[in-house]
Structures are given as structure tokens and as C-alpha cells.
Design a protein around this motif. Structure first.
Motif, mmCIF file in Angstrom:
data_model
loop_
_atom_site.group_PDB
_atom_site.id
_atom_site.type_symbol
_atom_site.label_atom_id
_atom_site.label_comp_id
_atom_site.label_asym_id
_atom_site.label_seq_id
_atom_site.Cartn_x
_atom_site.Cartn_y
_atom_site.Cartn_z
ATOM 1 N N ASP A 178 0.902 -1.172 0.031
ATOM 2 C CA ASP A 178 -0.067 0.080 0.026
ATOM 3 C C ASP A 178 0.887 1.215 0.157
ATOM 4 N N GLU A 188 -3.723 -5.405 -14.011
ATOM 5 C CA GLU A 188 -4.530 -4.564 -14.397
ATOM 6 C C GLU A 188 -4.599 -4.702 -16.200
ATOM 7 N N THR A 204 -6.128 -8.002 -5.514
ATOM 8 C CA THR A 204 -4.845 -7.398 -5.251
ATOM 9 C C THR A 204 -4.442 -7.686 -4.197
ATOM 10 N N SER A 220 -13.349 -4.900 -5.815
ATOM 11 C CA SER A 220 -12.064 -4.278 -5.381
ATOM 12 C C SER A 220 -12.042 -2.931 -4.946
ATOM 13 N N ASP A 242 -9.614 -1.050 -4.920
ATOM 14 C CA ASP A 242 -8.626 -0.186 -5.664
ATOM 15 C C ASP A 242 -9.323 0.580 -6.830
#
Length: 498
Positions: A166, A453, A441, A467, A469
Motif C-alpha cells: 500500500d 490490470e 490485489t 475491489s 482499488d
């Protein structure tokens, strides 16, 4: 306060190589990021530091009290029941910082992944450890909860080790990063962005230097060949083997030429040049460049022949006192759908409900939010039972996700990230028409996320992507389902489709 690791080596039982070898590092007070590709030894180092496994060689000093929060959100903290009954200032503060509801502590197995993670972190903080080790603490967390966790961890005053991919969390907390590069552990100052830029710059410099050294070695090699040929021709001209035994004048002249003439100098220069070439080749070989994989995944699967790959009638889903109102849903053969919502709002519940309504004629690949130990063992067993062609395809996908396939074949210390890649690769091998990924992820390194991706954006079949993200969802999906609070009550939610 600081923690010193000296010459730490650890090999998992049954493994052919050490997971970490001869690592020496000092962790000061404050947060240190531990970063590197999946399977490089980050978690192993954390377990040694926490005293949960004993190193084969090396020492950890001084003896400090540590707390470890694992990657897997579903692992119940061993002090959970003590924490549930603890109303000390430390326990109250940990509950408040992470907004942990008291009822969660008595129903851990039924919590969402994000709620379980918050409980894990609260239990670790409440222990007031000297050393706090967080292993991927933002897995399963939405954006708001990630910010909450960051604030809670920022208040910790001891020696903190943060294993994470992260970037925002690393930049927020850490003052230095321990990086794993080709089996070496290197401490670098700064947050993730600074360290990543420095590492990339050093790699580019090493690549340029190695390329230049190789070019110089190739030039010297070509020149050495030319000079060697010239020396051979000179040797042939100076040979007295065909001179008559009685021709002493010719033999004397050839002898003087060998010592003082151009031909003699050519032979000496050739020998000197060979030495220069050897040194140039050694310089090129001595320049180390960190190993990277292609970070690209081959596309497997395609659209179903049916007009619809999934259909769900309007309904209300229930789980305990939780409810989720769902409108009628249709999933077309090429739809790419991103499913978003706060933790605990029913995303995984909705996915399971939808999967139960997919026709048998549609090939489905499903990678859940987390895998049990039994599922991990099954994945490895399937890999070893495959024929060479299919095993090669699976391992090729794993390599495209920035991991060493040989580590999976070894199998003794497979990391959660490597296991997630293996499960995804095995699922893709079935040429799915519908790909369903729940927080894909989690546990993945940054190179793997970028490769995933790119693959999802080009995937030709139907995709349902759960997700937190936003960059991944935006890149891969054109349709968006969002779970939001409902006016029907405190634990009531509804799905909005756009």
C-alpha cells in the motif's frame, strides 16, 4: 529503543533454498517499511523478528515484547477473548481508534474481512508491544477504513515493522524501508516513493553500465580475434621448419625477427590483449542488475455464446441483522462490472448469490477474497498433477505476474501472494467465459498488480471485479455496481447500478 537482527538465516522444512539468508539489519523506533516482490522473504523475516519461528542461524537482540498481525484477516487473534473482556485505557483506545463494535469480538468468524482486520489490529495494539509487526494491514479495507488504520498505527511509539504494498500507507508512516533485492536485504532512507525512485534509478544505472561493459568486452573480443589471427600468421612466417638445415643465415634472421620485429611485437600484444579482454568480461559479469519478470499475462478465455452469462431476480439478501436490496441484474457476455462498497455491506454475499445463478453452459473462473489452507494445498496438488504442457502454461502466467515459478514447484514456503497467483492462473487455464475476482490485489506486489490490470482491461469475456482499488476498477470496468446505505435501517443497504 531499537531491535538488531544479526546474520539471520531461515529455511522452511522441505525447502531446497533458504527463505532468507544472512540478513543483518537494525530497526530503530518508529515505522520501517519492508517491501519486495511476493516470496522474497518479508513475512519470514517478520515471523523471526516476532519470535514466532526460530532462525537456523543468527540472533535477535535485545529481547523485546512483540505483537504480530498476520496477512490473513480470517485468523482469530490469540488474545481475542482477553480483549473482549478488557476495559483498560489501552483496550478502550484501540476500540475507539478502529471503531470496533463490542459485538464483533464475540462473532469473529462471521465478520467481513475488513471487520476482522480491524479487530486483529485492535487486539495487537491493546497489548502495548515494544515491537509491532503489521503484515499487509490494509488488505480487505475500503478507503475510509484504510485512513482509520493509518491514523491508529501512526500513534504507535515503539519499533514498528510494516510489510505492505500500500503505497499511500508506506508514505504516510515509514521513515526508512528495508528492500529485498535478489536475495539481499538493503535498508534505504525515506518512504515508498523515495525508495522506489532510488531503486529504479540504481537499476537503470546498472543496466546502462552493464550494457556498456558488455559492448566493451565484445569490442575487445573482436580485436583480440583479429590480433590472434595476425599473431598466428606471424608465427607461420617466422617458422624455421621448412628452412634447410645448413641455411644458418636464414635461421638467424628469423630468430632476430621473433625477438625484435613487428611480428614478435604482434604476438606479445595478442597475449596482453587477451588479459584485457578477461578483465573486461569480469567487469561486465560483476555488475548486478535486479531480476524482473515480464509482468504480462497471456489472455485466456472468451465471451460465452449465450446472450446472458448471469441473471438475478430482484431480491433482498439477509445475513444476521444485515440486509441488502438487489434490483434485477443481467450480466452480458462481454460486460466488465466493478462492484464497490464499504466493508461489511454484502459484496461477497452478492457475488455468491449471483454465481449460484450462472448457467451450467457458462465456464466460470472464481478467485475468492481469501483461500483456506485446504484450498491452498489443493492448488499445489493440482499443479503437480498437471501434464507438462498445462503446468508450463500455469507457471508462465505466474511468471507474468512477477514471481519465480520455481518457488511454486518447491512449494515449501509459498507466500500468500504467490498462492493467489497460482489459484488465478489455474482458474484462467479453464478458458472462462465469466471471470469473478474478489479483492484480487490482496497480497500482490506492485508489479503483479500492474500486470493484472493490463490483463483485465483486455479480457474478452465477462468480468465481475470486487475491489477497493479505484485505479484497477477504472482501468478494467465500464459498468459499476455500488452498494450504499439504505433508508430502511441502520444495517440495511441497497445496490445501485450504473
Amino acid at each position: 529503543m531499537q531491535l538488531n537482527l544479526s546474520h539471520i538465516t531461515y529455511t522452511y522444512p522441505g525447502a531446497s533454498e533458504a527463505a532468507i539468508a544472512n540478513v543483518s539489519v537494525t530497526f530503530p523506533a518508529g515505522w520501517t517499511g519492508i517491501i519486495g516482490d511476493n516470496g522474497c522473504g518479508k513475512t519470514t523475516l517478520a515471523l523471526v523478528t516476532a519470535g514466532l519461528i526460530a532462525p537456523d542461524t543468527g540472533t535477535v537482540t535485545p529481547k523485546l515484547f512483540g505483537a504480530y498481525c498476520p496477512q490473513d484477516s480470517s485468523i482469530e487473534p490469540d488474545n481475542l477473548m482477553d480483549f473482549a473482556s478488557d476495559w483498560s485505557p489501552e483496550a478502550i483506545d484501540a476500540r475507539a481508534k478502529l471503531e470496533v463494535d463490542d459485538s464483533w469480538l464475540w462473532d469473529f468468524s462471521n465478520l467481513s474481512g475488513g471487520q476482522q482486520k480491524r479487530v486483529q489490529i485492535a487486539c495487537a495494539l491493546s497489548r502495548r508491544p515494544d515491537v509491532l509487526i503489521m503484515d499487509e494491514p490494509t488488505n480487505d479495507l475500503d478507503a475510509a477504513t484504510r485512513a482509520m488504520v493509518a491514523e491508529a498505527l501512526a500513534s504507535f511509539q515503539g519499533v514498528g515493522l510494516l510489510i505492505s504494498h500500500d503505497r499511500a500507507l508506506l508514505n504516510r508512516l515509514v521513515g526508512q524501508c528495508l528492500t529485498f533485492e535478489d536475495g539481499r536485504a538493503l535498508m534505504r532512507p525515506g518512504g515508498f516513493d523515495q525508495v522506489s525512485a532510488q531503486t529504479a534509478s540504481e537499476r537503470e544505472t546498472a543496466l546502462r553500465e552493464k550494457a556498456a561493459a558488455k559492448r566493451e568486452a565484445q569490442r575487445l573480443h573482436a580485436e583480440a580475434v583479429r590480433r590472434s589471427e595476425a599473431a598466428s600468421q606471424s608465427k607461420a612466417r617466422l617458422s624455421a621448419s621448412k628452412v634447410a638445415k645448413g641455411d644458418s643465415d636464414t635461421r638467424e634472421r628469423l630468430g632476430r625477427a621473433k625477438v625484435s620485429g613487428k611480428d614478435g611485437i604482434a604476438g606479445q600484444a595478442s597475449a596482453s590483449f587477451a588479459s584485457r579482454l578477461q578483465r573486461a568480461e569480469e567487469r561486465a559479469g560483476a555488475i548486478a542488475v535486479s531480476k524482473r519478470y515480464d509482468s504480462r499475462i497471456s489472455i485466456y478465455g472468451g465471451p460465452a455464446s449465450a446472450k446472458t452469462v448471469a441473471h438475478c431476480e430482484a431480491t433482498v439478501l439477509h445475513a444476521g441483522d444485515f440486509s441488502l436490496r438487489v434490483p434485477e441484474l443481467w450480466v452480458g457476455p462481454t460486460d466488465h462490472i466493478g462492484l464497490a462498497g464499504r466493508n461489511g455491506t454484502g459484496k461477497s454475499t452478492l457475488v455468491r448469490h449471483l454465481l449460484a445463478r450462472v448457467p451450467e453452459t457458462v465456464r466460470v473462473a472464481y478467485v475468492p477474497q481469501s483461500a483456506s489452507e485446504a484450498q491452498r494445498e489443493d492448488a499445489l496438488a493440482r499443479l503437480h498433477a498437471m501434464d507438462a504442457a498445462n503446468a508450463g502454461r500455469v507457471l508462465g502466467l505466474v511468471a507474468g505476474l512477477n514471481s519465480d515459478p520455481d518457488r511454486l514447484l518447491d512449494g515449501a514456503d509459498t507466500s500468500p501472494g504467490e498462492m493467489r497467483k497460482l489459484i488465478l492462473a489455474e482458474q484462467l487455464l479453464g478458458e472462462p467465459n465469466l471471470l469473478v475476482l474478489d479483492e484480487p490485489t490482496n497480497h500482490l506486489d506492485l508489479g503483479s498488480i500492474e500486470a493484472l490490470e493490463a490483463m483485465l482491461a483486455e479480457y474478452p469475456g465477462a468480468l465481475i471485479l470486487v475491489s477497493h482499488d479505484p485505479l484497477l476498477v477504472e482501468s478494467a470496468c465500464s459498468l459499476h455496481w455500488t452498494i450504499e446505505p439504505s433508508a430502511a435501517g441502520e444495517n440495511a443497504f441497497e445496490l445501485n447500478v450504473r
